[in-house]
Design a protein around this motif. Structure first.
Motif, mmCIF file in Angstrom:
data_model
loop_
_atom_site.group_PDB
_atom_site.id
_atom_site.type_symbol
_atom_site.label_atom_id
_atom_site.label_comp_id
_atom_site.label_asym_id
_atom_site.label_seq_id
_atom_site.Cartn_x
_atom_site.Cartn_y
_atom_site.Cartn_z
ATOM 1 N N LEU A 172 0.812 -1.227 0.000
ATOM 2 C CA LEU A 172 0.000 0.000 0.000
ATOM 3 C C LEU A 172 0.845 1.277 0.000
ATOM 4 O O LEU A 172 0.295 2.370 -0.098
ATOM 5 C CB LEU A 172 -0.966 0.039 1.193
ATOM 6 C CG LEU A 172 -1.997 -1.083 1.269
ATOM 7 C CD1 LEU A 172 -2.884 -0.887 2.501
ATOM 8 C CD2 LEU A 172 -2.852 -1.143 0.012
ATOM 9 N N GLY A 173 2.161 1.146 0.095
ATOM 10 C CA GLY A 173 3.014 2.323 0.127
ATOM 11 C C GLY A 173 2.904 3.149 -1.138
ATOM 12 O O GLY A 173 2.860 4.383 -1.086
ATOM 13 N N ALA A 174 2.846 2.474 -2.295
ATOM 14 C CA ALA A 174 2.773 3.199 -3.561
ATOM 15 C C ALA A 174 1.511 4.045 -3.634
ATOM 16 O O ALA A 174 1.529 5.180 -4.129
ATOM 17 C CB ALA A 174 2.820 2.210 -4.729
ATOM 18 N N ILE A 175 0.401 3.505 -3.139
ATOM 19 C CA ILE A 175 -0.877 4.214 -3.207
ATOM 20 C C ILE A 175 -0.848 5.453 -2.309
ATOM 21 O O ILE A 175 -1.277 6.542 -2.687
ATOM 22 C CB ILE A 175 -2.029 3.284 -2.806
ATOM 23 C CG1 ILE A 175 -2.140 2.138 -3.825
ATOM 24 C CG2 ILE A 175 -3.348 4.051 -2.703
ATOM 25 C CD1 ILE A 175 -3.101 1.052 -3.425
ATOM 26 N N LEU A 176 -0.329 5.287 -1.101
ATOM 27 C CA LEU A 176 -0.350 6.368 -0.125
ATOM 28 C C LEU A 176 0.729 7.421 -0.398
ATOM 29 O O LEU A 176 0.528 8.608 -0.116
ATOM 30 C CB LEU A 176 -0.169 5.800 1.289
ATOM 31 C CG LEU A 176 -1.266 4.826 1.754
ATOM 32 C CD1 LEU A 176 -0.908 4.246 3.108
ATOM 33 C CD2 LEU A 176 -2.619 5.517 1.805
ATOM 34 N N VAL A 177 1.861 7.004 -0.945
ATOM 35 C CA VAL A 177 3.009 7.905 -1.097
ATOM 36 C C VAL A 177 3.012 8.627 -2.439
ATOM 37 O O VAL A 177 3.612 9.694 -2.562
ATOM 38 C CB VAL A 177 4.328 7.120 -0.903
ATOM 39 C CG1 VAL A 177 5.544 7.975 -1.219
ATOM 40 C CG2 VAL A 177 4.416 6.593 0.516
#
Length: 263
Positions: free
Chosen positions: A235-240
């Protein structure tokens, strides 16, 4: 007679690398101060993220089959040797798949969310006093530029990924040095990709991006590697992603000698 070139000290390069990583944190701070844009910034990443997670999950699931397909020469080896080489092959597939996936995710997300991310980047520029040398770029022209540049960068990541995949079979080196090289390459490609919008607003294209970022490579690498590592976290790509766009705007201004402090 030309003056001899001086080599920047390692400590200076390390500080600039950390400074580049810090631009991502500053981008996050600037982004969260515009709550009206936060949701819009996440929507394109959610769409691309769903595709990215599905593809990566399929790659992990079929890693054993891919490893067996890539190593037919090991069919007649002893069980231990065969299993070892296929574990290494599976890790190589997943590692290179991660590199290609992150670069492709970024390119796809920027293409899907071009109007949203352009607005985030413009808002950052406004907080810093506006965009020096801004030119009018029609939406469709901007989208075509984004898609064309992204395809070139994805193609480059494929060309780089092939030798990295082959090197992944080398014991120890393939599991230590190769991931570091992959992270550095992925970070550089992400930095070049993410600054596309603010460079385009100034009438500058892909060769200009490369030249400007190369002039301070440690800073660009620090930013890009920080984004790359965040994108590998679930989920890092989505949030960042929206914060990365804001940070890339700061990186653009810094690489062009423009101030990055708010008035």
């Amino acid at each position: 007679m030309n003056a001899p070139r001086t080599i920047a000290p390692v400590a200076g390069a390390a500080r600039r690398f950390l400074g580049g990583a810090g631009l991502l944190l500053r981008g996050l701070g600037l982004y969260v101060r515009s709550p009206g844009l936060m949701l819009l910034g996440v929507v394109p990443a959610l769409i691309s993220g769903a595709l990215f997670v599905t593809a990566l999950g399929a790659l992990v699931y079929f890693a054993d089959d891919l490893a067996a397909w890539a190593t037919p020469f090991a069919d007649d080896w002893s069980g231990t040797a065969r299993n070892l080489v296929r574990v290494i092959a599976g890790l190589a597939f997943v590692g290179v798949g991660g590199l290609l996936g992150v670069v492709t995710f970024t390119a796809l997300t920027l293409a899907i969310g071009d109007p949203f991310y352009e607005k985030i980047s413009e808002r950052v520029e406004e907080r810093l006093g506006g965009t020096p040398g801004a030119v009018e770029v029609p939406l469709w022209a901007s989208l075509r530029r984004s898609v064309a540049d992204s395809l070139r960068l994805v193609g480059l990541s494929v060309l780089v990924g092939i030798p990295l995949f082959a090197a992944g079979f080398i014991p120890v080196v393939g599991q230590t040095v190769v991931p570091v090289i992959g992270g550095a390459v992925g970070g550089w490609l992400l930095a070049v990709e993410l600054v596309g919008g603010p460079f385009s607003r100034r009438g500058l294209r892909l060769p200009d991006r490369r030249a400007r970022l190369k002039a301070d490579r440690p800073t660009a690498l620090g930013f890009g590697v920080a984004v790359f590592v965040c994108f590998l976290i679930p989920l890092g790509a989505i949030l960042v992603m929206p914060a990365a766009v804001a940070g890339a705007t700061l990186l653009t201004r810094r690489s062009l000698g423009q101030h990055i402090e708010e008035h």
